[in-house]
Enzyme design. Structure first.
Site, PDB file in Angstrom:
ATOM      1  N   SER A  27      16.065  19.546   1.709  1.00  0.00           N
ATOM      2  CA  SER A  27      14.698  19.200   1.719  1.00  0.00           C
ATOM      3  C   SER A  27      14.584  20.362   0.251  1.00  0.00           C
ATOM      4  O   SER A  27      13.047  20.327  -0.646  1.00  0.00           O
ATOM      5  CB  SER A  27      13.810  19.531   2.190  1.00  0.00           C
ATOM      6  OG  SER A  27      13.538  20.715   3.217  1.00  0.00           O
ATOM      7  N   ASN A 114       9.762  27.173  11.273  1.00  0.00           N
ATOM      8  CA  ASN A 114       8.210  26.025  12.283  1.00  0.00           C
ATOM      9  C   ASN A 114       7.077  26.690  10.907  1.00  0.00           C
ATOM     10  O   ASN A 114       6.594  25.979  11.069  1.00  0.00           O
ATOM     11  CB  ASN A 114       9.121  25.680  13.212  1.00  0.00           C
ATOM     12  CG  ASN A 114       9.914  25.360  13.259  1.00  0.00           C
ATOM     13  OD1 ASN A 114      11.288  24.567  13.108  1.00  0.00           O
ATOM     14  ND2 ASN A 114      10.637  25.101  15.526  1.00  0.00           N
ATOM     15  N   THR A 159     -24.573  -9.887  -7.263  1.00  0.00           N
ATOM     16  CA  THR A 159     -24.172  -9.913  -5.329  1.00  0.00           C
ATOM     17  C   THR A 159     -23.285 -10.766  -5.975  1.00  0.00           C
ATOM     18  O   THR A 159     -23.733 -12.491  -6.143  1.00  0.00           O
ATOM     19  CB  THR A 159     -25.270 -10.107  -4.400  1.00  0.00           C
ATOM     20  OG1 THR A 159     -25.875 -10.837  -4.710  1.00  0.00           O
ATOM     21  CG2 THR A 159     -25.893  -8.345  -4.496  1.00  0.00           C
ATOM     22  N   HIS A 160     -22.572 -10.717  -4.823  1.00  0.00           N
ATOM     23  CA  HIS A 160     -20.866 -12.346  -4.786  1.00  0.00           C
ATOM     24  C   HIS A 160     -20.468 -12.494  -6.790  1.00  0.00           C
ATOM     25  O   HIS A 160     -20.310 -13.289  -6.312  1.00  0.00           O
ATOM     26  CB  HIS A 160     -22.027 -13.509  -3.964  1.00  0.00           C
ATOM     27  CG  HIS A 160     -22.819 -13.041  -2.714  1.00  0.00           C
ATOM     28  ND1 HIS A 160     -21.649 -13.291  -1.412  1.00  0.00           N
ATOM     29  CD2 HIS A 160     -23.524 -13.104  -2.954  1.00  0.00           C
ATOM     30  CE1 HIS A 160     -22.766 -12.432  -1.270  1.00  0.00           C
ATOM     31  NE2 HIS A 160     -24.131 -12.188  -1.177  1.00  0.00           N
ATOM     32  N   SER A 281       0.292  -6.051 -26.760  1.00  0.00           N
ATOM     33  CA  SER A 281       1.246  -7.709 -25.765  1.00  0.00           C
ATOM     34  C   SER A 281       2.266  -7.217 -26.379  1.00  0.00           C
ATOM     35  O   SER A 281       1.760  -6.882 -27.908  1.00  0.00           O
ATOM     36  CB  SER A 281       0.430  -8.530 -25.506  1.00  0.00           C
ATOM     37  OG  SER A 281       1.410  -9.144 -25.549  1.00  0.00           O
ATOM     38  N   LYS A 287      -4.302  -9.085 -28.071  1.00  0.00           N
ATOM     39  CA  LYS A 287      -4.051  -8.452 -26.801  1.00  0.00           C
ATOM     40  C   LYS A 287      -4.721  -7.120 -26.762  1.00  0.00           C
ATOM     41  O   LYS A 287      -3.995  -6.569 -27.827  1.00  0.00           O
ATOM     42  CB  LYS A 287      -3.937  -8.633 -26.002  1.00  0.00           C
ATOM     43  CG  LYS A 287      -3.417 -10.552 -24.986  1.00  0.00           C
ATOM     44  CD  LYS A 287      -3.967 -10.454 -24.176  1.00  0.00           C
ATOM     45  CE  LYS A 287      -3.997 -11.691 -23.072  1.00  0.00           C
ATOM     46  NZ  LYS A 287      -4.675 -11.839 -22.462  1.00  0.00           N
ATOM     47  N   ASN A 289      -4.975  -4.220 -23.875  1.00  0.00           N
ATOM     48  CA  ASN A 289      -5.323  -4.581 -22.120  1.00  0.00           C
ATOM     49  C   ASN A 289      -5.980  -3.690 -21.888  1.00  0.00           C
ATOM     50  O   ASN A 289      -5.029  -2.311 -22.014  1.00  0.00           O
ATOM     51  CB  ASN A 289      -3.550  -5.008 -22.102  1.00  0.00           C
ATOM     52  CG  ASN A 289      -3.290  -6.262 -21.779  1.00  0.00           C
ATOM     53  OD1 ASN A 289      -3.829  -7.589 -22.097  1.00  0.00           O
ATOM     54  ND2 ASN A 289      -2.003  -6.054 -22.271  1.00  0.00           N
ATOM     55  N   GLU A 294      -5.465  -0.610 -14.490  1.00  0.00           N
ATOM     56  CA  GLU A 294      -4.959  -1.210 -13.966  1.00  0.00           C
ATOM     57  C   GLU A 294      -3.989  -0.675 -13.643  1.00  0.00           C
ATOM     58  O   GLU A 294      -4.090  -0.701 -11.966  1.00  0.00           O
ATOM     59  CB  GLU A 294      -4.678  -2.729 -15.606  1.00  0.00           C
ATOM     60  CG  GLU A 294      -5.233  -3.552 -14.774  1.00  0.00           C
ATOM     61  CD  GLU A 294      -4.623  -4.737 -16.034  1.00  0.00           C
ATOM     62  OE1 GLU A 294      -3.638  -4.844 -16.240  1.00  0.00           O
ATOM     63  OE2 GLU A 294      -5.161  -5.309 -16.333  1.00  0.00           O
ATOM     64  N   TYR A 321       8.429  21.012  16.939  1.00  0.00           N
ATOM     65  CA  TYR A 321       8.346  20.844  15.935  1.00  0.00           C
ATOM     66  C   TYR A 321      10.037  20.226  16.293  1.00  0.00           C
ATOM     67  O   TYR A 321      10.601  20.180  16.733  1.00  0.00           O
ATOM     68  CB  TYR A 321       9.247  22.475  15.547  1.00  0.00           C
ATOM     69  CG  TYR A 321       9.470  21.798  13.713  1.00  0.00           C
ATOM     70  CD1 TYR A 321       9.066  21.571  12.746  1.00  0.00           C
ATOM     71  CD2 TYR A 321      11.232  21.942  14.066  1.00  0.00           C
ATOM     72  CE1 TYR A 321       9.617  20.852  11.899  1.00  0.00           C
ATOM     73  CE2 TYR A 321      11.629  21.506  12.618  1.00  0.00           C
ATOM     74  CZ  TYR A 321      11.357  20.917  11.488  1.00  0.00           C
ATOM     75  OH  TYR A 321      11.469  20.435  10.069  1.00  0.00           O
ATOM     76  N   GLN A 326      10.060  16.610   7.750  1.00  0.00           N
ATOM     77  CA  GLN A 326      10.306  17.611   6.600  1.00  0.00           C
ATOM     78  C   GLN A 326      10.010  16.244   5.697  1.00  0.00           C
ATOM     79  O   GLN A 326       9.947  16.404   4.370  1.00  0.00           O
ATOM     80  CB  GLN A 326      11.819  17.703   6.857  1.00  0.00           C
ATOM     81  CG  GLN A 326      12.383  18.138   5.199  1.00  0.00           C
ATOM     82  CD  GLN A 326      13.560  18.490   5.622  1.00  0.00           C
ATOM     83  OE1 GLN A 326      14.173  19.973   6.438  1.00  0.00           O
ATOM     84  NE2 GLN A 326      14.306  17.882   4.562  1.00  0.00           N
ATOM     85  N   LYS A 329       6.349  15.879   3.131  1.00  0.00           N
ATOM     86  CA  LYS A 329       5.900  16.535   1.928  1.00  0.00           C
ATOM     87  C   LYS A 329       6.731  15.805   0.943  1.00  0.00           C
ATOM     88  O   LYS A 329       4.838  15.627   0.258  1.00  0.00           O
ATOM     89  CB  LYS A 329       7.276  17.788   2.468  1.00  0.00           C
ATOM     90  CG  LYS A 329       7.006  19.268   2.893  1.00  0.00           C
ATOM     91  CD  LYS A 329       8.074  20.097   2.844  1.00  0.00           C
ATOM     92  CE  LYS A 329       8.125  20.708   3.876  1.00  0.00           C
ATOM     93  NZ  LYS A 329       8.124  19.574   4.999  1.00  0.00           N
TER      94      LYS A 329
HETATM   95  N1  ARG Z   1      12.856  22.071   5.936  1.00  0.00           N
HETATM   96  C1  ARG Z   1      12.247  21.541   7.020  1.00  0.00           C
HETATM   97  C2  ARG Z   1      10.995  21.430   6.672  1.00  0.00           C
HETATM   98  O1  ARG Z   1      10.742  20.902   5.838  1.00  0.00           O
HETATM   99  C3  ARG Z   1      11.979  24.101   7.592  1.00  0.00           C
HETATM  100  C4  ARG Z   1      11.735  23.846   9.271  1.00  0.00           C
HETATM  101  C5  ARG Z   1      13.123  23.553   9.613  1.00  0.00           C
HETATM  102  N2  ARG Z   1      12.750  24.147  10.817  1.00  0.00           N
HETATM  103  C6  ARG Z   1      13.852  23.756  11.430  1.00  0.00           C
HETATM  104  N3  ARG Z   1      13.898  24.115  13.038  1.00  0.00           N
HETATM  105  N4  ARG Z   1      14.843  22.735  11.263  1.00  0.00           N
HETATM  106  O2  ARG Z   1      10.479  20.938   7.612  1.00  0.00           O
END
Ligand code: ARG
Length: 462
Positions: A27, A114, A159-160, A281, A287, A289, A294, A321, A326, A329
């Site tokens: 990660s 964790n 409205t509408h 455009s 145009k 835009n 949008e 956990y 992971q 994120k």
């Molecule tokens: N990179 C892991 C996460 O984002 C960190 C925790 C990892 N813990 C483990 N027991 N593998 O969750």
């Protein structure tokens, strides 16, 4: 020994993971953006360990010095992030150990990745919520300025998507201000549950060391402590709540975008947007835009998707956990990034909304916008509302046949629909009269709009 020896958990393994598995499970390329939070959390943890005599003061001093250097290297872009070290936590710990030796290896005492990662995310999200709150306030401020300029500018309220009654453009904008104010409330409320300390839960069951969680919470500015270790490391409901609040911000900005697009359409022509928010455009020279609104409308989709992604991520996970977590994120980061950019661009765009009052006035003449005012007028003269509604409906039909507004019908003709109508009716049928008459809290009378703006400005200063 095999070449897994570089891994922090390597002793148990007899063969290295493949490059594909390494990439699949790492990660570090996205969680490195929590580096500052990771270092803050580690400093607080190490300080507590030393205070509790779990590590020595010398070890703490070395950790402090080492982490300061790591922070510097990261800020300078000199830090080498390594896929072999999986995530931000192991990368930093490894570099720390290279810099300060055994003290670095003692940092992880009484802690697990964790509870470490849960702490980092919460710290990161708390900072992000504070940034978003400031940006929401900036947008509110920008909208209030435009609303003030147009507190008296009549436009058709719909409205509408059909002309309904006159409102002022300022009043219309204040509707969005109210939505954004509730968005701020939602983030503030969510922040309370984000701002709780998981550290101390360790892997899942707590730790055998005599830790002081209250101290760590105070050091890191957490207002409470996660009170069950299993829950602390595993739940991500705070992130889901944040994404739900973010999704609502995007709903509001998407509705606003839709209106800007509609108003800017040459068919409607109520406003123009500054050129720098629009594009041309490549084939149609005429145009201009509204790309920014949008895209904002379009980007709401990815934010809603992230909310659904996180709900789905959590729903099947047994305690405590799991590596699934992971995956929390990237959706979280992308949600925050999308909101930050969208709010910034809207605050920048709002002052450049050029209102075209003539187009609004023309539209107001085309939809019998003051028909309700005529019905109310008759009610005030004693007619039951249902009968007044019917009388005005007949008058509207007559005006429609003659292709004119109610106010264009001669008095004698209007009186055919009700003998209660007098020559003071034309004031009631005027747009200005209609607006001024809605003179109560939350109404569109220009003086109410101005009072609302003053109240809203005062809350921004609080
Ligand atoms: N990179 C892991 C996460 O984002 C960190 C925790 C990892 N813990 C483990 N027991 N593998 O969750």
């Amino acid at each position: 020994m095999s070449d897994t020896s570089g891994k922090s958990w390597s002793g148990r393994f007899s063969e290295p993971v493949s490059d594909l598995v390494k990439r699949y499970t790492a990660s570090v390329f996205f969680d490195q953006r929590m580096a500052a939070q990771d270092i803050r959390g580690s400093l607080a943890h190490a300080k507590m360990l030393a205070r509790q005599s779990i590590i020595t003061q010398d070890d703490f001093a070395a950790i402090e010095r080492g982490l300061a250097q790591v922070a510097e290297e990261i800020a300078a872009g000199a830090f080498v992030w390594n896929l072999d070290d999986e995530d931000v936590h192991l990368n930093i710990e490894k570099r720390l150990t290279a810099l300060v030796g055994d003290a670095g290896k003692r940092l992880h005492t009484g802690r697990s990745r964790n509870d470490q990662v849960a702490t980092d995310i919460r710290l990161w999200l708390r900072d992000t919520i504070d940034t978003l709150d400031g940006l929401l306030a900036d947008l509110v401020r920008a909208l209030l300025d435009v609303a003030e300029t147009h507190a008296e500018t009549p436009m058709p309220g719909f409205t509408h998507l059909q002309v309904a009654q006159p409102v002022t453009f300022g009043h219309h904008l204040l509707a969005y201000v109210e939505m954004l104010r509730r968005d701020r409330e939602r983030f503030a409320d969510c922040r309370k549950r984000v701002n709780r300390l998981p550290l101390g839960a360790a892997a899942l069951a707590g730790t055998t060391f005599p830790i002081d969680r209250e101290f760590v919470a105070r050091e890191l500015g957490f207002e409470a402590i996660c009170e069950n270790s299993l829950d602390a490391v595993s739940d991500r409901d705070f992130a889901i709540e944040f994404c739900a609040a973010a999704a609502l911000v995007m709903v509001h900005l998407s509705r606003f975008s839709e209106e800007l697009i509609l108003w800017m359409s040459p068919r409607v022509g109520f406003i123009d947007l500054a050129d720098r928010f629009c594009t041309g455009s490549s084939i149609m020279p005429q145009k201009k835009n509204p790309d920014v609104p949008e895209l904002a409308r379009g980007k709401s989709g990815r934010v809603f998707g992230h909310l659904m992604g996180l709900l789905t991520l959590m729903k099947g996970q047994p305690l405590a956990y799991n590596k699934d977590n992971q995956e929390d994120k990237e959706p979280l980061f992308d949600t925050a990034d999308t909101l930050v950019d969208t709010l910034r661009i809207f605050a920048d765009m709002a002052p450049g909304i050029q209102v075209k009052p003539e187009a609004m006035a023309t539209a107001l003449k085309q939809g019998f916008a003051t028909a309700t005012d005529l019905a109310d007028y008759l009610v005030k003269r004693g007619l039951p509302f249902r009968d007044a509604h019917e009388a005005v409906a007949c008058a509207v039909r007559a005006a429609e046949k003659q292709n004119c507004d109610l106010a264009d019908l001669p008095l004698a003709e209007l009186q055919k629909f009700s003998p209660l109508i007098g020559d003071d009716v034309f004031e009631v049928l005027s747009v200005a009269g209609s607006l001024a008459a809605r003179d109560h809290l939350g109404g569109t009378a220009p003086q109410q709009v101005k009072a609302a703006i003053a109240r809203l400005r005062a809350t921004l200063r609080e």
